[in-house]
Design a protein around this motif. Structure first.
Motif: not given
Length: 465
Positions: A397-417
């Motif tokens: 399983e996988a779910a991806v979202l954007g989290a705040p990041h000082e340089d990129l604006g948002q960073q890609i974060v993945a939650y996986v099983v």
């Protein structure tokens, strides 16, 4: 009956019209039982139905439609607050159920499949409300979506053409009877096309395998469980069409279905407010991750944040907007919300982000509110990254979202099983499959993803990184 044409012209030589969890009704029996309901509810402003997966739910819904009374399906697992809101907001005068409901919120009545009555009321107007379907309420109290008889008929006829769906089919599914997928397509579709309906009660691989259908409906969770039971999956090889919807089908599940059944599944896209608007075709190309082309009568377009058209280049992400005869008539009692959902020139804002290939094939990459990630100047759809992760054999399983990041604006974060794989291995795996800027910057391993009743991941319930 103009909407449910097969019901209005029963054929005594045909098998049972509807079977749910082993209980069956013929066309004549269904029409008679629904006639008794129609006689009881005629003239009501709306009627609620406790939409459990039982024959009585079908009888109650058809009875309301016969009488021209808006039908309000109530999820059987709705909590007290949600149930109370739906009953009060809809103005339903009565709650129909297989068994009498003890509630102070509304009068209740039992539906009896053995009752019979000939209902002789006038045919309801095509533009009248058939169903009031409540949204999930993720951004506030659930809203009642007004669906007309005309919209349902237009959508079912378009899908019948797209899927070559006829009276010769036996439709099998085990989906909830309070959503578009299970109720509109899965019940009303059968009663309009004349196909036999077998509802399995629960959508288990064993039940699907034993049903002997030609046409199967399922959500990705169902199909994922089917391919995990190869013996059951192989029993579906004789089916004509496997249809997946309500959420994106992971590419590995698509490929496993093809390997086990010999056919590629049909994917389609829609919303409560639009019904089903885009689909791959029974006689057309079916690509993993693609929901296909607009159905007959429906038009789509992609727009950017500036409101300008987005090119159909298979890479540029835009918001999908829809126009056509399948659209809803508004949110019940919420004029401002209805106006906010539409553009100035009458297109519905889906809130879903998509890309369209040069040949017109659509790919949904996520919700604008949660799945559009803006990282380092790039616009990235979470769904594309999720599919890449699911291509790794260790990821379930996988779910991806954007989290705040000082340089990129948002960073890609993945939650996986997943089992037996490291964070770095998965990051490098995605970078090897997609553009490097689409790789996750952080990965959190979970035992399971939070999901709703339709199997959709609930990203707002994911733990903080």
């Amino acid at each position: 009956m103009e909407l449910l044409t097969a019901l209005g012209a029963p054929d005594q030589d045909r098998p049972d019209a509807v079977t749910i969890d082993g209980r069956a009704l013929s066309y004549d029996a269904l029409l008679g039982a629904a006639g008794a309901v129609a006689a009881r509810v005629a003239g009501a402003p709306a009627v609620a139905v406790h939409a459990a997966p039982v024959l009585e739910t079908v009888v109650a819904v058809v009875g309301g439609l016969l009488a021209g009374v808006p039908v309000v399906p109530v999820p059987p697992d709705a909590g007290p607050a949600e149930r109370r809101h739906i009953l009060r907001d809809s103005g339903a005068a009565l709650l129909l159920a297989a068994q009498r409901q003890e509630t102070a919120d509304i009068d209740t009545a039992e539906v009896r499949t053995a009752e019979r009555a000939d209902f002789t009321g006038a045919e309801p107007a095509a533009g009248s409300t058939a169903l009031v379907l409540y949204t999930s309420g993720t951004t506030g109290a659930p809203k009642g979506v007004l669906i007309s008889r005309r919209a349902i008929a237009a959508d079912l006829d378009a899908l019948a053409r797209a899927w070559t769906w006829t009276a010769d089919d036996t439709l099998v599914h085990g989906l909830p009877l309070f959503h578009v997928h299970g109720l509109v397509l899965g019940v009303l579709g059968a009663l309009r096309t004349g196909s036999r309906l077998v509802h399995t009660g629960r959508p288990t691989p064993t039940a699907y395998a034993a049903a002997g259908g030609t046409l199967y409906f399922g959500v990705p969770t169902v199909w994922s469980r089917v391919v995990q039971d190869p013996s059951a999956a192989k029993e579906l090889a004789s089916a004509r069409l496997l249809v997946s919807g309500s959420a994106p089908l992971p590419a590995p599940v698509f490929r496993d279905l093809e390997a086990l059944t010999g056919q590629r599944p049909v994917e389609r896209y829609g919303m409560t407010e639009t019904l089903i608007t885009v689909s791959t075709r029974a006689d057309g190309e079916r690509r993993p991750g693609s929901v296909g082309l607009p159905v007959d009568g429906v038009a789509t377009r992609l727009v950017g944040e500036d409101g300008e058209p987005v090119p159909y280049d298979g890479a540029t992400v835009g918001e999908l907007q829809v126009s056509g005869p399948t659209l809803f008539d508004g949110y019940l009692g919420r004029r401002d919300a209805t106006a906010g959902a539409m553009t100035a020139d009458g297109w519905f804002r889906t809130g879903d982000m998509a890309v369209v290939e040069p040949d017109g094939m659509h790919r949904i990459v996520g919700r604008a509110s949660t799945d559009l990630i803006k990282s380092g100047g790039y616009r990235i759809g979470a769904g594309e990254v999720e599919n890449a992760l699911l291509d790794h054999p260790a990821v379930r399983e996988a779910a991806v979202l954007g989290a705040p990041h000082e340089d990129l604006g948002q960073q890609i974060v993945a939650y996986v099983v997943a089992d037996g794989v490291s964070e770095r291995e998965l990051i490098d795996f995605v970078a090897g499959h997609l553009s490097v800027h689409k790789r996750p910057r952080a990965i959190r391993f979970l035992e399971a993803l939070p999901r709703n009743a339709m199997g959709k991941p609930q990203k707002k319930l994911l733990p903080p990184l």
